[in-house]
Design a protein around this motif. Sequence first.
Motif, PDB file in Angstrom:
ATOM      1  N   MET A   1       0.843  -1.198   0.000  1.00 55.23           N
ATOM      2  CA  MET A   1       0.000   0.000   0.000  1.00 55.23           C
ATOM      3  C   MET A   1       0.881   1.253   0.000  1.00 55.23           C
ATOM      4  O   MET A   1       1.868   1.337   0.726  1.00 55.23           O
ATOM      5  CB  MET A   1      -0.897  -0.003   1.240  1.00 55.23           C
ATOM      6  N   THR A   2       0.518   2.213  -0.828  1.00 56.45           N
ATOM      7  CA  THR A   2       1.281   3.445  -0.913  1.00 56.45           C
ATOM      8  C   THR A   2       1.087   4.277   0.352  1.00 56.45           C
ATOM      9  O   THR A   2      -0.037   4.452   0.818  1.00 56.45           O
ATOM     10  CB  THR A   2       0.839   4.266  -2.137  1.00 56.45           C
ATOM     11  N   ALA A   3       2.186   4.784   0.895  1.00 58.73           N
ATOM     12  CA  ALA A   3       2.103   5.622   2.087  1.00 58.73           C
ATOM     13  C   ALA A   3       1.408   6.933   1.740  1.00 58.73           C
ATOM     14  O   ALA A   3       1.572   7.478   0.646  1.00 58.73           O
ATOM     15  CB  ALA A   3       3.501   5.897   2.626  1.00 58.73           C
ATOM     16  N   HIS A   4       0.611   7.443   2.684  1.00 59.64           N
ATOM     17  CA  HIS A   4      -0.063   8.723   2.472  1.00 59.64           C
ATOM     18  C   HIS A   4      -0.105   9.468   3.800  1.00 59.64           C
ATOM     19  O   HIS A   4      -0.691   8.991   4.767  1.00 59.64           O
ATOM     20  CB  HIS A   4      -1.482   8.520   1.936  1.00 59.64           C
ATOM     21  N   ILE A   5       0.544  10.618   3.828  1.00 64.62           N
ATOM     22  CA  ILE A   5       0.537  11.417   5.048  1.00 64.62           C
ATOM     23  C   ILE A   5      -0.773  12.196   5.119  1.00 64.62           C
ATOM     24  O   ILE A   5      -1.398  12.492   4.099  1.00 64.62           O
ATOM     25  CB  ILE A   5       1.763  12.354   5.095  1.00 64.62           C
ATOM     26  N   HIS A   6      -1.224  12.493   6.324  1.00 62.11           N
ATOM     27  CA  HIS A   6      -2.527  13.138   6.537  1.00 62.11           C
ATOM     28  C   HIS A   6      -2.614  14.455   5.754  1.00 62.11           C
ATOM     29  O   HIS A   6      -1.654  15.226   5.686  1.00 62.11           O
ATOM     30  CB  HIS A   6      -2.733  13.405   8.024  1.00 62.11           C
ATOM     31  N   ASP A   7      -3.781  14.716   5.184  1.00 58.54           N
ATOM     32  CA  ASP A   7      -3.970  15.917   4.366  1.00 58.54           C
ATOM     33  C   ASP A   7      -3.732  17.208   5.134  1.00 58.54           C
ATOM     34  O   ASP A   7      -3.411  18.245   4.534  1.00 58.54           O
ATOM     35  CB  ASP A   7      -5.391  15.943   3.782  1.00 58.54           C
ATOM     36  N   ASN A   8      -3.909  17.187   6.451  1.00 56.65           N
ATOM     37  CA  ASN A   8      -3.747  18.410   7.243  1.00 56.65           C
ATOM     38  C   ASN A   8      -2.331  18.596   7.785  1.00 56.65           C
ATOM     39  O   ASN A   8      -2.105  19.451   8.646  1.00 56.65           O
ATOM     40  CB  ASN A   8      -4.742  18.419   8.404  1.00 56.65           C
ATOM     41  N   THR A   9      -1.407  17.807   7.293  1.00 54.03           N
ATOM     42  CA  THR A   9       0.003  17.975   7.674  1.00 54.03           C
ATOM     43  C   THR A   9       0.508  19.320   7.169  1.00 54.03           C
ATOM     44  O   THR A   9       0.156  19.771   6.079  1.00 54.03           O
ATOM     45  CB  THR A   9       0.841  16.836   7.084  1.00 54.03           C
ATOM     46  N   ARG A  10       1.355  19.969   7.975  1.00 56.57           N
ATOM     47  CA  ARG A  10       1.889  21.271   7.568  1.00 56.57           C
ATOM     48  C   ARG A  10       3.281  21.470   8.157  1.00 56.57           C
ATOM     49  O   ARG A  10       3.725  20.693   9.014  1.00 56.57           O
ATOM     50  CB  ARG A  10       0.946  22.399   8.019  1.00 56.57           C
ATOM     51  N   ILE A  11       3.945  22.493   7.683  1.00 54.33           N
ATOM     52  CA  ILE A  11       5.259  22.855   8.204  1.00 54.33           C
ATOM     53  C   ILE A  11       5.081  23.768   9.405  1.00 54.33           C
ATOM     54  O   ILE A  11       4.232  24.667   9.403  1.00 54.33           O
ATOM     55  CB  ILE A  11       6.103  23.575   7.122  1.00 54.33           C
ATOM     56  N   GLY A  12       5.871  23.534  10.448  1.00 52.49           N
ATOM     57  CA  GLY A  12       5.809  24.377  11.633  1.00 52.49           C
ATOM     58  C   GLY A  12       7.035  25.259  11.749  1.00 52.49           C
ATOM     59  O   GLY A  12       7.482  25.880  10.784  1.00 52.49           O
ATOM     60  N   GLN A  13       7.577  25.289  12.935  1.00 54.26           N
ATOM     61  CA  GLN A  13       8.717  26.152  13.234  1.00 54.26           C
ATOM     62  C   GLN A  13       9.971  25.707  12.470  1.00 54.26           C
ATOM     63  O   GLN A  13      10.175  24.524  12.205  1.00 54.26           O
ATOM     64  CB  GLN A  13       8.971  26.101  14.747  1.00 54.26           C
ATOM     65  N   VAL A  14      10.809  26.672  12.144  1.00 59.06           N
ATOM     66  CA  VAL A  14      12.124  26.407  11.569  1.00 59.06           C
ATOM     67  C   VAL A  14      13.171  26.862  12.576  1.00 59.06           C
ATOM     68  O   VAL A  14      13.038  27.914  13.201  1.00 59.06           O
ATOM     69  CB  VAL A  14      12.302  27.153  10.226  1.00 59.06           C
ATOM     70  N   SER A  15      14.213  26.054  12.748  1.00 59.36           N
ATOM     71  CA  SER A  15      15.323  26.397  13.631  1.00 59.36           C
ATOM     72  C   SER A  15      16.597  26.501  12.799  1.00 59.36           C
ATOM     73  O   SER A  15      16.934  25.574  12.061  1.00 59.36           O
ATOM     74  CB  SER A  15      15.491  25.335  14.727  1.00 59.36           C
ATOM     75  N   LEU A  16      17.277  27.639  12.915  1.00 55.50           N
ATOM     76  CA  LEU A  16      18.486  27.897  12.142  1.00 55.50           C
ATOM     77  C   LEU A  16      19.707  27.994  13.044  1.00 55.50           C
ATOM     78  O   LEU A  16      19.633  28.499  14.170  1.00 55.50           O
ATOM     79  CB  LEU A  16      18.369  29.222  11.375  1.00 55.50           C
ATOM     80  N   LYS A  17      20.836  27.527  12.527  1.00 55.31           N
ATOM     81  CA  LYS A  17      22.126  27.736  13.172  1.00 55.31           C
ATOM     82  C   LYS A  17      22.744  28.995  12.576  1.00 55.31           C
ATOM     83  O   LYS A  17      22.807  29.131  11.347  1.00 55.31           O
ATOM     84  CB  LYS A  17      23.035  26.529  12.946  1.00 55.31           C
ATOM     85  N   VAL A  18      23.194  29.907  13.437  1.00 51.21           N
ATOM     86  CA  VAL A  18      23.730  31.184  12.967  1.00 51.21           C
ATOM     87  C   VAL A  18      25.091  31.443  13.604  1.00 51.21           C
ATOM     88  O   VAL A  18      25.426  30.901  14.660  1.00 51.21           O
ATOM     89  CB  VAL A  18      22.770  32.354  13.279  1.00 51.21           C
ATOM     90  N   SER A  19      25.877  32.296  12.955  1.00 55.35           N
ATOM     91  CA  SER A  19      27.240  32.555  13.424  1.00 55.35           C
ATOM     92  C   SER A  19      27.330  33.760  14.356  1.00 55.35           C
ATOM     93  O   SER A  19      28.324  33.931  15.063  1.00 55.35           O
ATOM     94  CB  SER A  19      28.171  32.775  12.227  1.00 55.35           C
ATOM     95  N   ASN A  20      26.310  34.610  14.347  1.00 59.30           N
ATOM     96  CA  ASN A  20      26.307  35.811  15.191  1.00 59.30           C
ATOM     97  C   ASN A  20      24.860  36.075  15.593  1.00 59.30           C
ATOM     98  O   ASN A  20      24.051  36.514  14.773  1.00 59.30           O
ATOM     99  CB  ASN A  20      26.888  37.002  14.420  1.00 59.30           C
TER     100      ASN A  20
END
Length: 289
Positions: A1-20
């Motif tokens: 069976m083909t995998a299917h992620i829930h239709d209401n899935t979304r992107i949340g917070q982004v965390s970045l590594k920074v030098s300053n």
Amino acid sequence: MTAHIHDNTRIGQVSLKVSNLERSIEFYTEVVGFQLLRQTADTAELTVDGKHPLLTLKFIENAVILPRQSAAGLYHFAILVPNRVALGLSLRNLLAHEIEIGQGDHDVSEALYIHDPDNNGIEIYADRPRDQWKKDANGYYIMGTDPVDAEGLVAISENLPWQGLPEGTVIGHVHFHVSNLLKAQQFYCDVLGFDITCRYGSSAMFVSAGGYHHHMGLNIWAGEGAPPAPEHAAGLDYFELIVPNPTELEAVVVRLTAAGYGVEERDGAKYVADPFRIHIKLVTDGQTV
């Protein structure tokens, strides 16, 4: 069976590594328009609603700043503003800061592109109404690269004050350099369960949940076989993938584990790395409140 992620899935917070850290806080508040929510000696949480973090900045001592398109990892993260007026206000503020701005009318959306002081790519965009999105004969969304109507964006926001990113702004999608598109498809589609919504020749593909134009872009523009970004480089720390409930989260974890990916639990959340060492924090809607 083909995998299917829930239709209401979304992107949340982004965390970045920074030098300053202080330099990045200044850039993301004054140029991009976030508000500082809280800060420690080596991290800062930024928000648009004054309550919930949407972007985390993590200071890495002696961080390496990579040349653009030199490694697998972040190409850009994309800030979705609620409407064209908000996009016009962002454009006016970027112009006032005299930084380099790229742009593209993608048919489904209008987008502006900038880079932060660590060469992290940022897209600020507004969607067109979904009923205006068109598909080709293969069922893929038609996403072009025409010039944005910059004059129209400036005009529509004329005489309105810049007050930063408005409430309702979210992280709409993330876009990555990968070292192999087939491996990316196997992970993001076959295992996680996203649908392919567009292909850009043989060099890029776009995937989403629930019929959105894309929650993730995946490209080989850094070169086939591009190495993962070093851990001590500025760039992506992780991004959140939000599924609607614990049952869906468990289903995703089961698929990842069955496919041989190690899922680590820490701080009450689950983390996994894709084949290119891009780190994903898996959470449910309830965990983000």
